[in-house]
Enzyme design. Structure first.
Site, PDB file in Angstrom:
ATOM      1  N   GLY A 271       2.868 -20.773   4.996  1.00 20.78           N
ATOM      2  CA  GLY A 271       1.918 -20.214   3.738  1.00 20.78           C
ATOM      3  C   GLY A 271       0.465 -20.969   4.329  1.00 20.78           C
ATOM      4  O   GLY A 271      -0.612 -20.705   3.475  1.00 20.78           O
TER       5      GLY A 271
ATOM      6  N   GLU B 263       7.714 -23.471   7.912  1.00 17.19           N
ATOM      7  CA  GLU B 263       7.966 -22.353   8.368  1.00 17.19           C
ATOM      8  C   GLU B 263       6.529 -21.665   8.886  1.00 17.19           C
ATOM      9  O   GLU B 263       6.256 -20.658   8.142  1.00 17.19           O
ATOM     10  CB  GLU B 263       8.567 -21.335   7.535  1.00 17.19           C
ATOM     11  CG  GLU B 263      10.255 -21.982   7.181  1.00 17.19           C
ATOM     12  CD  GLU B 263      10.977 -21.198   6.023  1.00 17.19           C
ATOM     13  OE1 GLU B 263      10.201 -20.306   5.397  1.00 17.19           O
ATOM     14  OE2 GLU B 263      11.989 -21.596   5.731  1.00 17.19           O
TER      15      GLU B 263
ATOM     16  N   GLY C  99       3.594 -19.136   9.887  1.00 18.06           N
ATOM     17  CA  GLY C  99       3.596 -17.877  10.768  1.00 18.06           C
ATOM     18  C   GLY C  99       2.090 -17.592  11.095  1.00 18.06           C
ATOM     19  O   GLY C  99       1.593 -17.865  12.298  1.00 18.06           O
TER      20      GLY C  99
ATOM     21  N   TYR D  93      -4.427  -4.969   1.380  1.00 15.64           N
ATOM     22  CA  TYR D  93      -4.814  -6.441   0.708  1.00 15.64           C
ATOM     23  C   TYR D  93      -6.137  -6.560   0.332  1.00 15.64           C
ATOM     24  O   TYR D  93      -6.724  -7.237   0.008  1.00 15.64           O
ATOM     25  CB  TYR D  93      -4.246  -7.724   1.340  1.00 15.64           C
ATOM     26  CG  TYR D  93      -2.766  -7.761   1.714  1.00 15.64           C
ATOM     27  CD1 TYR D  93      -1.761  -7.606   0.959  1.00 15.64           C
ATOM     28  CD2 TYR D  93      -2.730  -7.645   2.927  1.00 15.64           C
ATOM     29  CE1 TYR D  93      -0.406  -7.735   1.344  1.00 15.64           C
ATOM     30  CE2 TYR D  93      -1.333  -7.939   3.572  1.00 15.64           C
ATOM     31  CZ  TYR D  93      -0.142  -7.777   2.669  1.00 15.64           C
ATOM     32  OH  TYR D  93       1.044  -7.816   3.344  1.00 15.64           O
TER      33      TYR D  93
ATOM     34  N   CYS E 186      -5.557  10.096   8.417  1.00 17.61           N
ATOM     35  CA  CYS E 186      -6.029  10.891   7.073  1.00 17.61           C
ATOM     36  C   CYS E 186      -5.600  10.422   5.581  1.00 17.61           C
ATOM     37  O   CYS E 186      -4.682  10.629   4.817  1.00 17.61           O
ATOM     38  CB  CYS E 186      -5.434  12.206   7.130  1.00 17.61           C
ATOM     39  SG  CYS E 186      -5.868  13.249   8.498  1.00 17.61           S
ATOM     40  N   GLU E 187      -6.298   9.397   5.329  1.00 10.68           N
ATOM     41  CA  GLU E 187      -6.153   8.592   4.029  1.00 10.68           C
ATOM     42  C   GLU E 187      -7.581   7.814   3.867  1.00 10.68           C
ATOM     43  O   GLU E 187      -8.228   7.375   4.978  1.00 10.68           O
ATOM     44  CB  GLU E 187      -5.311   7.296   4.217  1.00 10.68           C
ATOM     45  CG  GLU E 187      -3.966   7.584   4.457  1.00 10.68           C
ATOM     46  CD  GLU E 187      -3.212   7.732   3.423  1.00 10.68           C
ATOM     47  OE1 GLU E 187      -3.570   7.510   2.019  1.00 10.68           O
ATOM     48  OE2 GLU E 187      -1.769   8.352   3.534  1.00 10.68           O
TER      49      GLU E 187
ATOM     50  N   TYR F 282       0.543 -10.375  11.263  1.00 12.47           N
ATOM     51  CA  TYR F 282       0.679  -9.367  10.346  1.00 12.47           C
ATOM     52  C   TYR F 282      -0.099  -8.220  10.741  1.00 12.47           C
ATOM     53  O   TYR F 282      -0.483  -7.465   9.889  1.00 12.47           O
ATOM     54  CB  TYR F 282       0.432  -9.736   8.948  1.00 12.47           C
ATOM     55  CG  TYR F 282       1.416 -11.013   8.437  1.00 12.47           C
ATOM     56  CD1 TYR F 282       2.758 -10.684   8.241  1.00 12.47           C
ATOM     57  CD2 TYR F 282       0.681 -12.398   8.314  1.00 12.47           C
ATOM     58  CE1 TYR F 282       3.733 -12.141   7.960  1.00 12.47           C
ATOM     59  CE2 TYR F 282       1.551 -13.345   8.066  1.00 12.47           C
ATOM     60  CZ  TYR F 282       2.905 -13.127   7.815  1.00 12.47           C
ATOM     61  OH  TYR F 282       3.750 -14.391   7.539  1.00 12.47           O
TER      62      TYR F 282
HETATM   63  N1  LLP Z   1       8.636 -18.475   5.222  1.00 13.51           N
HETATM   64  C1  LLP Z   1       8.900 -17.367   4.063  1.00 13.51           C
HETATM   65  C2  LLP Z   1      10.261 -17.482   3.556  1.00 13.51           C
HETATM   66  C3  LLP Z   1       8.056 -16.332   4.103  1.00 13.51           C
HETATM   67  O1  LLP Z   1       8.249 -15.285   3.200  1.00 13.51           O
HETATM   68  C4  LLP Z   1       6.852 -16.216   4.859  1.00 13.51           C
HETATM   69  C5  LLP Z   1       6.009 -15.288   4.637  1.00 13.51           C
HETATM   70  C6  LLP Z   1       6.679 -17.243   5.795  1.00 13.51           C
HETATM   71  C7  LLP Z   1       7.622 -18.376   5.769  1.00 13.51           C
HETATM   72  C8  LLP Z   1       5.252 -17.328   6.527  1.00 13.51           C
HETATM   73  O2  LLP Z   1       4.123 -17.396   5.901  1.00 13.51           O
HETATM   74  P1  LLP Z   1       2.655 -17.681   6.608  1.00 13.51           P
HETATM   75  O3  LLP Z   1       2.900 -19.345   7.260  1.00 13.51           O
HETATM   76  O4  LLP Z   1       2.402 -16.703   7.698  1.00 13.51           O
HETATM   77  O5  LLP Z   1       1.696 -17.564   5.546  1.00 13.51           O
HETATM   78  N2  LLP Z   1       1.657  -9.605   5.106  1.00 13.51           N
HETATM   79  C9  LLP Z   1       1.192 -10.740   4.575  1.00 13.51           C
HETATM   80  C10 LLP Z   1       1.718 -11.800   4.623  1.00 13.51           C
HETATM   81  C11 LLP Z   1       3.367 -11.858   4.108  1.00 13.51           C
HETATM   82  C12 LLP Z   1       3.944 -13.218   4.036  1.00 13.51           C
HETATM   83  C13 LLP Z   1       5.239 -13.063   3.859  1.00 13.51           C
HETATM   84  N3  LLP Z   1       6.067 -14.290   4.042  1.00 13.51           N
HETATM   85  C14 LLP Z   1      -0.418 -10.611   4.657  1.00 13.51           C
HETATM   86  O6  LLP Z   1      -0.494  -9.866   5.924  1.00 13.51           O
HETATM   87  O7  LLP Z   1      -1.050 -11.402   4.689  1.00 13.51           O
END
Ligand code: LLP
Length: 426
Positions: free
Chosen positions: A245, A279, A281, A322, A348-349, A376
């Site tokens: 997050g 975790e 990402g 978003y 086409c959107e 993402y």
């Molecule tokens: N752990 C869990 C259980 C999660 O659901 C997620 C992301 C992460 C870790 C990693 O989160 P991060 O560090 O990347 O914020 N598609 C959206 C983001 C969706 C995130 C879903 N879960 C976007 O493009 O902003």
């Protein structure tokens, strides 16, 4: 015209945008567009920043595969010692195919199927992050059926507002994720009695693109308090997983400093005997990649100007989904007169907008870089409008490596067939 902000790994040399030592003009000439381009050095640095900041806590950094699950990226992170956060059997297969260690994998997600549980148990994942009583029950049954024991954390929903886009806030009580904070204690006691379950840790993940420290601290305080109460009741846990997050800079955000985050965590977790899992990402790959695209046409209507590019919402859906902002910069520093325009794709959107009202000095045929698209981006791509997925390139110094070939058109329909075989014309 100066660039608003270029993430580390990206720079302008003689007016041309470069990824590490390579010009994006050269990459486009060799590999075509649209094309995702990543900086290996930027990814390594972003991962190492976690390792360094949290070093005192001996953390396991479980990279969230969903952010970008390209095998080469997983391989790179695995070689650096990363674990992985997965949410499906498909992601587990990716991790294994990339040489990742299943013993460093945590399995998150609200809807794990029995087949996915079986696959993960047999692979020997580190932990299942369980999100409901029904899932716990199913896991117990699947594990006992295989004569195995499932290592478990309960994903607790601490009901904290992460102050982020509602679609990516996961730790509020209205969200589908996690176990309600007030129910978690009893569910732990129940889990302790279940066959095939070994309680290993506690977990939460409150949302994504969080730029403030306070929601993380509020969640940690609640989860730690619960872990202490559980220890008092004879349930001793071994790790605390704080989820991902951590936000990045897309535009003018001031993301939190990992050192501050680590300091706040150490202050609270020190002496708890719990190992820290994270975790992340987005923070590892988000600023490490861009989407390279070429302008097909410039077009004006009485109301607006458009740059119609060869990338589209199927390649990068974040702006459409978003309303997310991605900085868009010309690869060759603009020379003409800048005009405000919408950067749109061929899909086409009406919502196929990559950036609206951008002031750009560009001509048809020019290359644009859509920044901060490493997370993402490719992983949320689709084939809408029968568009093949783009090439992905990993740059390391002066060399560019194709880490995903451009999809071929036949591959788009290789799993389909006409009702009747095409009639032969004789
Ligand atoms: N752990 C869990 C259980 C999660 O659901 C997620 C992301 C992460 C870790 C990693 O989160 P991060 O560090 O990347 O914020 N598609 C959206 C983001 C969706 C995130 C879903 N879960 C976007 O493009 O902003």
């Amino acid at each position: 015209m100066s660039d608003f902000f270029l993430p580390p790994g990206f720079s302008r040399i003689d007016g041309v945008l470069h990824v590490e030592g390579l010009s994006l003009a050269e990459i486009a000439a060799t590999h075509g567009t649209p094309c995702y381009v990543y900086s290996k050095a930027a990814m390594v640095a972003a991962y190492e920043e976690f390792v360094t900041a949290f070093a005192g806590l001996d953390p396991l950094i479980c990279y969230a595969v969903k952010a970008n699950g390209n095998l080469s990226i997983l391989h790179l992170l695995s070689r650096l010692g990363a674990g992985f956060d997965i949410v499906s059997g498909g992601e587990l297969s990716r991790v294994l195919a990339a040489g990742g260690d299943p013993g460093r994998v945590v399995f998150s997600g609200v809807g794990k199927s029995a087949a996915e549980m079986q696959q993960a148990l047999q692979a020997g994942v580190l932990c299942f992050n369980v999100e409901s009583p029904a899932e716990l029950q199913r896991l117990s049954e699947v594990a006992t059926g295989l004569n195995l024991t499932a290592p478990v954390s309960l994903r607790v929903n601490p009901d904290v507002d992460p102050g982020t886009h509602p679609y990516i806030a996961t730790g509020l009580k209205e969200s589908k994720f996690g176990i309600a904070y007030q129910d978690a204690f009893d569910l732990y006691r129940h889990a302790a009695q279940l066959p095939g379950i070994r309680l290993l840790g506690i977990d939460c993940h409150i949302g994504s693109q969080i730029t403030e420290l306070s929601p993380f601290v509020a969640a940690l305080d609640k989860v730690l308090d619960l872990a202490r109460r559980l220890a008092g009741a004879g349930i001793t846990l071994h790790h605390l997983d704080l989820g991902g997050g951590v936000g990045i800079r897309y535009r003018a955000e001031a993301p939190l400093r990992l050192a501050d985050y680590a300091h706040a965590v150490a202050e609270r977790m020190g002496g708890s005997g719990l190992r820290l899992l994270l975790e992340p990402g987005r923070r590892i790959v988000g600023n490490s990649g861009l989407l390279l695209t070429r302008i097909e046409y410039l077009k004006s209507s009485p109301a607006r100007r458009f740059a119609i590019v060869d990338a589209a919402m199927n390649d990068l859906i974040r702006p459409a989904l978003y309303d997310a902002w991605h900085e868009i910069v010309p690869v060759q520093e603009g020379q003409g007169t800048p005009f405000p325009m919408d950067v749109v794709g061929p899909v086409c959107e009406t919502g196929d907008i990559l950036g609206s009202s951008r002031t750009l000095a560009v001509s048809a045929g020019d290359l644009l870089a859509i920044l901060s698209a490493g997370a993402y981006g490719a992983s949320m791509g689709s084939n809408y409008n029968a568009r093949p997925r783009p090439t992905e390139i990993l740059v390391d110094g002066h060399s560019a490596r194709v880490i995903r070939r451009r999809e071929t058109i036949p591959a788009l329909f290789e799993n389909e067939w006409p009702l009747d075989p095409p009639s032969s014309t004789s």
